[in-house]
Design a protein around this motif. Structure first.
Motif, mmCIF file in Angstrom:
data_model
loop_
_atom_site.group_PDB
_atom_site.id
_atom_site.type_symbol
_atom_site.label_atom_id
_atom_site.label_comp_id
_atom_site.label_asym_id
_atom_site.label_seq_id
_atom_site.Cartn_x
_atom_site.Cartn_y
_atom_site.Cartn_z
ATOM 1 N N GLN A 1 0.827 -1.211 0.000
ATOM 2 C CA GLN A 1 0.000 0.000 0.000
ATOM 3 C C GLN A 1 0.857 1.254 0.000
ATOM 4 O O GLN A 1 0.536 2.234 -0.692
ATOM 5 C CB GLN A 1 -0.921 -0.011 1.228
ATOM 6 N N ALA A 2 1.958 1.238 0.749
ATOM 7 C CA ALA A 2 2.858 2.398 0.783
ATOM 8 C C ALA A 2 3.489 2.631 -0.582
ATOM 9 O O ALA A 2 3.621 3.782 -1.027
ATOM 10 C CB ALA A 2 3.945 2.184 1.837
ATOM 11 N N PHE A 3 3.827 1.548 -1.269
ATOM 12 C CA PHE A 3 4.409 1.703 -2.596
ATOM 13 C C PHE A 3 3.378 2.222 -3.586
ATOM 14 O O PHE A 3 3.659 3.126 -4.371
ATOM 15 C CB PHE A 3 4.965 0.364 -3.079
ATOM 16 N N ARG A 4 2.168 1.653 -3.532
ATOM 17 C CA ARG A 4 1.140 2.001 -4.522
ATOM 18 C C ARG A 4 0.604 3.410 -4.313
ATOM 19 O O ARG A 4 0.323 4.119 -5.293
ATOM 20 C CB ARG A 4 0.006 0.984 -4.448
ATOM 21 N N ARG A 5 0.456 3.851 -3.064
ATOM 22 C CA ARG A 5 -0.184 5.130 -2.789
ATOM 23 C C ARG A 5 0.790 6.279 -2.539
ATOM 24 O O ARG A 5 0.401 7.448 -2.621
ATOM 25 C CB ARG A 5 -1.116 4.984 -1.579
ATOM 26 N N VAL A 6 2.042 5.960 -2.203
ATOM 27 C CA VAL A 6 3.010 7.022 -1.896
ATOM 28 C C VAL A 6 4.189 7.003 -2.871
ATOM 29 O O VAL A 6 4.441 7.975 -3.584
ATOM 30 C CB VAL A 6 3.522 6.895 -0.444
ATOM 31 N N THR A 7 4.902 5.870 -2.901
ATOM 32 C CA THR A 7 6.123 5.807 -3.698
ATOM 33 C C THR A 7 5.843 5.924 -5.194
ATOM 34 O O THR A 7 6.473 6.718 -5.899
ATOM 35 C CB THR A 7 6.879 4.496 -3.421
ATOM 36 N N LEU A 8 4.894 5.136 -5.695
ATOM 37 C CA LEU A 8 4.630 5.107 -7.130
ATOM 38 C C LEU A 8 4.189 6.472 -7.680
ATOM 39 O O LEU A 8 4.702 6.897 -8.726
ATOM 40 C CB LEU A 8 3.594 4.040 -7.457
ATOM 41 N N PRO A 9 3.268 7.191 -7.013
ATOM 42 C CA PRO A 9 2.926 8.527 -7.539
ATOM 43 C C PRO A 9 4.113 9.486 -7.573
ATOM 44 O O PRO A 9 4.213 10.316 -8.486
ATOM 45 C CB PRO A 9 1.845 9.023 -6.568
ATOM 46 N N LEU A 10 5.024 9.353 -6.598
ATOM 47 C CA LEU A 10 6.177 10.247 -6.553
ATOM 48 C C LEU A 10 7.187 9.947 -7.652
ATOM 49 O O LEU A 10 7.850 10.866 -8.163
ATOM 50 C CB LEU A 10 6.854 10.160 -5.184
ATOM 51 N N ILE A 11 7.327 8.677 -8.001
ATOM 52 C CA ILE A 11 8.315 8.310 -9.022
ATOM 53 C C ILE A 11 7.677 8.167 -10.408
ATOM 54 O O ILE A 11 8.371 7.796 -11.365
ATOM 55 C CB ILE A 11 9.033 6.992 -8.657
ATOM 56 N N MET A 12 6.392 8.492 -10.531
ATOM 57 C CA MET A 12 5.700 8.304 -11.805
ATOM 58 C C MET A 12 6.355 9.061 -12.966
ATOM 59 O O MET A 12 6.430 8.529 -14.085
ATOM 60 C CB MET A 12 4.236 8.708 -11.673
ATOM 61 N N PRO A 13 6.848 10.300 -12.772
ATOM 62 C CA PRO A 13 7.563 10.946 -13.893
ATOM 63 C C PRO A 13 8.740 10.127 -14.391
ATOM 64 O O PRO A 13 8.980 10.038 -15.597
ATOM 65 C CB PRO A 13 8.000 12.284 -13.297
ATOM 66 N N GLY A 14 9.485 9.510 -13.464
ATOM 67 C CA GLY A 14 10.595 8.654 -13.865
ATOM 68 C C GLY A 14 10.136 7.402 -14.574
ATOM 69 O O GLY A 14 10.767 6.936 -15.526
ATOM 70 N N VAL A 15 9.018 6.840 -14.115
ATOM 71 C CA VAL A 15 8.468 5.644 -14.757
ATOM 72 C C VAL A 15 8.037 5.966 -16.188
ATOM 73 O O VAL A 15 8.311 5.209 -17.124
ATOM 74 C CB VAL A 15 7.284 5.090 -13.934
ATOM 75 N N LEU A 16 7.360 7.097 -16.352
ATOM 76 C CA LEU A 16 6.927 7.506 -17.690
ATOM 77 C C LEU A 16 8.124 7.811 -18.589
ATOM 78 O O LEU A 16 8.117 7.472 -19.781
ATOM 79 C CB LEU A 16 6.014 8.726 -17.592
ATOM 80 N N LYS B 1 11.821 16.015 -20.111
ATOM 81 C CA LYS B 1 10.984 16.930 -19.346
ATOM 82 C C LYS B 1 10.391 16.241 -18.123
ATOM 83 O O LYS B 1 10.249 16.834 -17.051
ATOM 84 C CB LYS B 1 9.859 17.482 -20.223
ATOM 85 N N LEU B 2 10.032 14.953 -18.279
ATOM 86 C CA LEU B 2 9.415 14.221 -17.183
ATOM 87 C C LEU B 2 10.425 13.856 -16.103
ATOM 88 O O LEU B 2 10.109 13.846 -14.915
ATOM 89 C CB LEU B 2 8.754 12.943 -17.711
ATOM 90 N N SER B 3 11.664 13.532 -16.513
ATOM 91 C CA SER B 3 12.678 13.137 -15.536
ATOM 92 C C SER B 3 14.022 13.753 -15.923
ATOM 93 O O SER B 3 14.875 13.068 -16.487
ATOM 94 C CB SER B 3 12.770 11.611 -15.475
ATOM 95 N N PRO B 4 14.237 15.035 -15.624
ATOM 96 C CA PRO B 4 15.481 15.694 -16.026
ATOM 97 C C PRO B 4 16.712 15.062 -15.409
ATOM 98 O O PRO B 4 17.756 14.997 -16.047
ATOM 99 C CB PRO B 4 15.288 17.139 -15.523
ATOM 100 N N SER B 5 16.613 14.581 -14.151
ATOM 101 C CA SER B 5 17.792 14.030 -13.467
ATOM 102 C C SER B 5 18.306 12.769 -14.130
ATOM 103 O O SER B 5 19.486 12.432 -14.013
ATOM 104 C CB SER B 5 17.461 13.732 -11.995
ATOM 105 N N ALA B 6 17.419 12.047 -14.831
ATOM 106 C CA ALA B 6 17.854 10.801 -15.464
ATOM 107 C C ALA B 6 18.743 11.048 -16.671
ATOM 108 O O ALA B 6 19.455 10.156 -17.125
ATOM 109 C CB ALA B 6 16.643 9.988 -15.897
ATOM 110 N N PHE B 7 18.784 12.283 -17.189
ATOM 111 C CA PHE B 7 19.555 12.592 -18.377
ATOM 112 C C PHE B 7 20.766 13.435 -18.056
ATOM 113 O O PHE B 7 21.433 13.941 -18.948
ATOM 114 C CB PHE B 7 18.676 13.300 -19.409
ATOM 115 N N ARG B 8 21.063 13.593 -16.771
ATOM 116 C CA ARG B 8 22.244 14.338 -16.374
ATOM 117 C C ARG B 8 23.393 13.372 -16.165
ATOM 118 O O ARG B 8 23.219 12.265 -15.695
ATOM 119 C CB ARG B 8 22.003 15.107 -15.070
ATOM 120 N N SER B 9 24.581 13.805 -16.535
ATOM 121 C CA SER B 9 25.753 12.967 -16.368
ATOM 122 C C SER B 9 26.246 13.027 -14.934
ATOM 123 O O SER B 9 25.953 13.940 -14.190
ATOM 124 C CB SER B 9 26.859 13.424 -17.325
#
Length: 259
Positions: A172-187, A251-259
């Motif tokens: 429940q913590a993953f589905r209701r808290v963690t997943l919404p927060l990391i959704m930009p990275g998932v997308l 745009k959705l996850s800028p940190s993932a494209f930084r070196s």
């Protein structure tokens, strides 16, 4: 007054030359896709005929449809598996797990393609849409895991702990808290997986079989005869789609494209 140092001028010139070497050929492909001539030797005039010819080519449309189906399915499955792998990498910090997830990214694509071909033959699996989709899932899952782990690294863990303190189960913590927060990275990971799949040639070449054609394979079969403006047109459209998806992912996850 501040004087420009000679080594700064040389460095700037080198950077300009490198980027010109990378992007000028792409610009030429785009420009000549509108050239009113079958030959790419000189500019004759502006036309959209090659795009009309492209959309009337049934083989090309079939290959494009196959690529879209494979990309959609593989990106969906690899996003689910990659999200789980990224969460595991963030939580457990296991070197063995890192090797298992990230190895397909580190080794050359040709080795991945050959090894998957041998594996499918051992399984007696007929090469086709299914084998290509499975190969793309195995290859792109690691990229999704990297993006998701990057997103998790910037997340406030206290929010998940607060949910657990309020009585939420780990799921429940993953589905209701963690997943919404990391959704930009998932997308962003999903878009990256889609881009990798629809652009892939090497792995697809080894795992597609004789009766399955994707857009990169169809383009390859066309340029063996000659690089016609029709090839330039489909390359331009594929380039535009790829750049569009990369921009959205960044745009959705800028940190993932930084070196």
């Amino acid at each position: 007054m501040h004087k420009t140092r000679p080594h700064s001028i040389v460095l700037t010139l080198i950077v300009v030359l490198v980027y010109a070497f990378l992007y000028v050929p792409l610009a030429i492909v785009v420009v000549y896709s509108f050239n009113d001539s079958r030959l790419n030797a000189e500019w004759v005039g502006f036309t959209l005929d090659w795009y009309r010819t492209l959309f009337a080519n049934k083989e090309m449309l079939q290959a494009a449809g196959n690529s879209l189906i494979i990309a959609l399915v593989s990106s969906l499955v690899s996003t689910v598996l990659g999200t789980m792998a990224g969460f595991a990498l963030h939580r457990y910090k296991s070197r063995v797990l890192q090797v298992l997830v990230l190895t397909p990214i580190a080794i050359p694509e040709i080795l991945v393609g050959v090894s998957l071909l041998i594996f499918f033959v051992l399984l007696n699996l007929t090469l086709g849409m299914l084998s290509v989709t499975l190969a793309h899932i195995a290859f792109s899952m690691g990229f999704v895991a990297i993006v998701v782990r990057s997103r998790l690294s910037g997340m406030d863990e206290s929010l998940t702990e607060a949910a657990r303190d309020c009585g939420a189960t780990p799921l429940q913590a993953f589905r209701r808290v963690t997943l919404p927060l990391i959704m930009p990275g998932v997308l962003a990971g999903a878009l990256m997986a889609f881009t990798l799949s629809i652009d892939d040639f090497v792995i697809t070449f080894f795992t597609a079989g004789a009766n399955t054609s994707t857009l990169p394979l169809q383009i390859y079969s066309m340029i063996k005869i000659a690089v016609t403006p029709e090839v330039n047109a489909v390359s331009t459209l594929l380039m535009a789609l790829t750049l569009f998806l990369i921009v959205i992912a960044s745009k959705l996850s800028p940190s993932a494209f930084r070196s």
